[in-house]
Design a protein around this motif. Structure first.
Motif, PDB file in Angstrom:
ATOM      1  N   LEU A 162       0.836  -1.187   0.000  1.00 20.84           N
ATOM      2  CA  LEU A 162       0.000   0.000   0.000  1.00 20.84           C
ATOM      3  C   LEU A 162       0.873   1.240   0.000  1.00 20.84           C
ATOM      4  O   LEU A 162       1.968   1.240   0.555  1.00 20.84           O
ATOM      5  N   SER A 163       0.378   2.290  -0.620  1.00 22.66           N
ATOM      6  CA  SER A 163       1.100   3.554  -0.648  1.00 22.66           C
ATOM      7  C   SER A 163       0.157   4.672  -0.260  1.00 22.66           C
ATOM      8  O   SER A 163      -1.050   4.579  -0.460  1.00 22.66           O
ATOM      9  N   ASP A 164       0.717   5.710   0.300  1.00 28.74           N
ATOM     10  CA  ASP A 164      -0.056   6.894   0.643  1.00 28.74           C
ATOM     11  C   ASP A 164       0.166   7.955  -0.413  1.00 28.74           C
ATOM     12  O   ASP A 164       1.266   8.095  -0.950  1.00 28.74           O
ATOM     13  N   VAL A 165      -0.876   8.685  -0.716  1.00 30.29           N
ATOM     14  CA  VAL A 165      -0.783   9.806  -1.640  1.00 30.29           C
ATOM     15  C   VAL A 165      -1.224  11.045  -0.876  1.00 30.29           C
ATOM     16  O   VAL A 165      -2.288  11.058  -0.262  1.00 30.29           O
ATOM     17  N   VAL A 166      -0.397  12.078  -0.908  1.00 25.74           N
ATOM     18  CA  VAL A 166      -0.722  13.329  -0.235  1.00 25.74           C
ATOM     19  C   VAL A 166      -1.175  14.317  -1.291  1.00 25.74           C
ATOM     20  O   VAL A 166      -0.462  14.576  -2.260  1.00 25.74           O
ATOM     21  N   ILE A 167      -2.363  14.854  -1.108  1.00 26.42           N
ATOM     22  CA  ILE A 167      -2.911  15.826  -2.055  1.00 26.42           C
ATOM     23  C   ILE A 167      -2.986  17.169  -1.356  1.00 26.42           C
ATOM     24  O   ILE A 167      -3.551  17.283  -0.274  1.00 26.42           O
ATOM     25  N   ARG A 168      -2.402  18.179  -2.005  1.00 26.12           N
ATOM     26  CA  ARG A 168      -2.413  19.530  -1.455  1.00 26.12           C
ATOM     27  C   ARG A 168      -3.108  20.460  -2.429  1.00 26.12           C
ATOM     28  O   ARG A 168      -3.133  20.211  -3.627  1.00 26.12           O
ATOM     29  N   ALA A 169      -3.631  21.543  -1.896  1.00 24.68           N
ATOM     30  CA  ALA A 169      -4.273  22.540  -2.743  1.00 24.68           C
ATOM     31  C   ALA A 169      -3.222  23.232  -3.602  1.00 24.68           C
ATOM     32  O   ALA A 169      -2.068  23.377  -3.205  1.00 24.68           O
ATOM     33  N   LYS A 170      -3.629  23.671  -4.809  1.00 24.87           N
ATOM     34  CA  LYS A 170      -2.689  24.320  -5.718  1.00 24.87           C
ATOM     35  C   LYS A 170      -2.151  25.612  -5.137  1.00 24.87           C
ATOM     36  O   LYS A 170      -0.968  25.885  -5.192  1.00 24.87           O
ATOM     37  N   ILE A 208      -8.262  11.959  -9.333  1.00 28.41           N
ATOM     38  CA  ILE A 208      -6.934  11.338  -9.184  1.00 28.41           C
ATOM     39  C   ILE A 208      -7.075   9.939  -8.596  1.00 28.41           C
ATOM     40  O   ILE A 208      -6.433   8.981  -9.043  1.00 28.41           O
ATOM     41  N   HIS A 209      -7.953   9.797  -7.618  1.00 28.78           N
ATOM     42  CA  HIS A 209      -8.212   8.497  -7.000  1.00 28.78           C
ATOM     43  C   HIS A 209      -8.683   7.496  -8.053  1.00 28.78           C
ATOM     44  O   HIS A 209      -8.189   6.363  -8.120  1.00 28.78           O
ATOM     45  N   ASN A 210      -9.616   7.898  -8.892  1.00 30.00           N
ATOM     46  CA  ASN A 210     -10.120   7.005  -9.941  1.00 30.00           C
ATOM     47  C   ASN A 210      -9.040   6.670 -10.956  1.00 30.00           C
ATOM     48  O   ASN A 210      -8.967   5.531 -11.446  1.00 30.00           O
ATOM     49  N   MET A 211      -8.194   7.646 -11.289  1.00 30.46           N
ATOM     50  CA  MET A 211      -7.093   7.372 -12.228  1.00 30.46           C
ATOM     51  C   MET A 211      -6.153   6.320 -11.649  1.00 30.46           C
ATOM     52  O   MET A 211      -5.713   5.406 -12.350  1.00 30.46           O
ATOM     53  N   ILE A 212      -5.855   6.425 -10.353  1.00 30.94           N
ATOM     54  CA  ILE A 212      -4.959   5.454  -9.715  1.00 30.94           C
ATOM     55  C   ILE A 212      -5.606   4.070  -9.696  1.00 30.94           C
ATOM     56  O   ILE A 212      -4.954   3.062  -9.992  1.00 30.94           O
ATOM     57  N   LEU A 213      -6.907   4.013  -9.389  1.00 31.48           N
ATOM     58  CA  LEU A 213      -7.594   2.722  -9.347  1.00 31.48           C
ATOM     59  C   LEU A 213      -7.650   2.064 -10.715  1.00 31.48           C
ATOM     60  O   LEU A 213      -7.621   0.838 -10.825  1.00 31.48           O
ATOM     61  N   ASN A 214      -7.718   2.853 -11.763  1.00 37.12           N
ATOM     62  CA  ASN A 214      -7.859   2.301 -13.111  1.00 37.12           C
ATOM     63  C   ASN A 214      -6.528   2.073 -13.810  1.00 37.12           C
ATOM     64  O   ASN A 214      -6.509   1.717 -14.980  1.00 37.12           O
ATOM     65  N   MET A 215      -5.421   2.274 -13.113  1.00 36.72           N
ATOM     66  CA  MET A 215      -4.111   2.024 -13.714  1.00 36.72           C
ATOM     67  C   MET A 215      -3.904   0.536 -13.924  1.00 36.72           C
ATOM     68  O   MET A 215      -4.322  -0.293 -13.113  1.00 36.72           O
ATOM     69  N   THR A 216      -3.256   0.202 -15.010  1.00 36.39           N
ATOM     70  CA  THR A 216      -2.885  -1.186 -15.269  1.00 36.39           C
ATOM     71  C   THR A 216      -1.407  -1.213 -15.623  1.00 36.39           C
ATOM     72  O   THR A 216      -0.837  -0.221 -16.058  1.00 36.39           O
ATOM     73  N   ALA A 217      -0.799  -2.353 -15.458  1.00 38.93           N
ATOM     74  CA  ALA A 217       0.610  -2.525 -15.781  1.00 38.93           C
ATOM     75  C   ALA A 217       0.757  -3.741 -16.665  1.00 38.93           C
ATOM     76  O   ALA A 217      -0.030  -4.687 -16.585  1.00 38.93           O
ATOM     77  N   GLU A 218       1.755  -3.697 -17.513  1.00 38.85           N
ATOM     78  CA  GLU A 218       2.039  -4.826 -18.383  1.00 38.85           C
ATOM     79  C   GLU A 218       3.214  -5.603 -17.840  1.00 38.85           C
ATOM     80  O   GLU A 218       4.199  -5.031 -17.389  1.00 38.85           O
ATOM     81  N   PHE A 219       3.085  -6.930 -17.869  1.00 36.10           N
ATOM     82  CA  PHE A 219       4.169  -7.805 -17.451  1.00 36.10           C
ATOM     83  C   PHE A 219       4.223  -8.960 -18.410  1.00 36.10           C
ATOM     84  O   PHE A 219       3.240  -9.687 -18.597  1.00 36.10           O
ATOM     85  N   ASP A 220       5.345  -9.143 -19.067  1.00 38.90           N
ATOM     86  CA  ASP A 220       5.511 -10.190 -20.093  1.00 38.90           C
ATOM     87  C   ASP A 220       4.429 -10.092 -21.167  1.00 38.90           C
ATOM     88  O   ASP A 220       3.852 -11.092 -21.592  1.00 38.90           O
ATOM     89  N   GLY A 221       4.103  -8.880 -21.546  1.00 42.06           N
ATOM     90  CA  GLY A 221       3.129  -8.670 -22.615  1.00 42.06           C
ATOM     91  C   GLY A 221       1.690  -8.821 -22.195  1.00 42.06           C
ATOM     92  O   GLY A 221       0.780  -8.765 -23.024  1.00 42.06           O
TER      93      GLY A 221
END
Length: 114
Positions: free
Chosen positions: A73-81, A99-112
């Motif tokens: 697990l990782s923590d993400v700190v979000i600050r105001a601009k 941003i939360h949804n973008m992180i949840l929808n990330m995928t990674a490729e491994f061996d194609g």
């Protein structure tokens, strides 16, 4: 002789001899600190608090051997601009949710494969 009077006496001794008290505590700390080298450190909490001979622990080991360790697990700190604004505004919370949804929808490729 009550607890209150004992602490009162201790306070008076410490108050009258602050340098001696600090010196004694530092010497004590230096004397006992090498004992920390004898301690063992276990970062995995299940090895620290679970009986290793239990069925549940053995099942967890089989599960880890089969499927690998659980994701980290990782923590993400979000600050105001802008420096003085709050992240609790609807706009900032909306961006944080995106941003939360973008992180949840990330995928990674491994061996194609994804």
């Amino acid at each position: 002789d009550t607890l209150k009077s004992r602490f009162e006496r201790l306070g008076r001794v410490v108050g009258k001899n602050p340098k001696t008290t600090i010196g004694c505590t530092l010497l004590f700390t230096l004397a006992v600190s090498p004992l920390f080298l004898l301690a063992t450190w276990e970062a995995r909490i299940e090895y620290t608090y679970c009986p290793t001979a239990s069925d549940a622990f053995q099942d967890m080991l089989k599960l880890t051997d089969t499927f690998g360790p659980p994701p980290r697990l990782s923590d993400v700190v979000i600050r105001a601009k802008s420096g003085g604004s709050s992240v609790l505004t609807p706009e900032a919370l909306g961006e944080a949710y995106e941003i939360h949804n973008m992180i949840l929808n990330m995928t990674a490729e491994f061996d194609g494969e994804e």
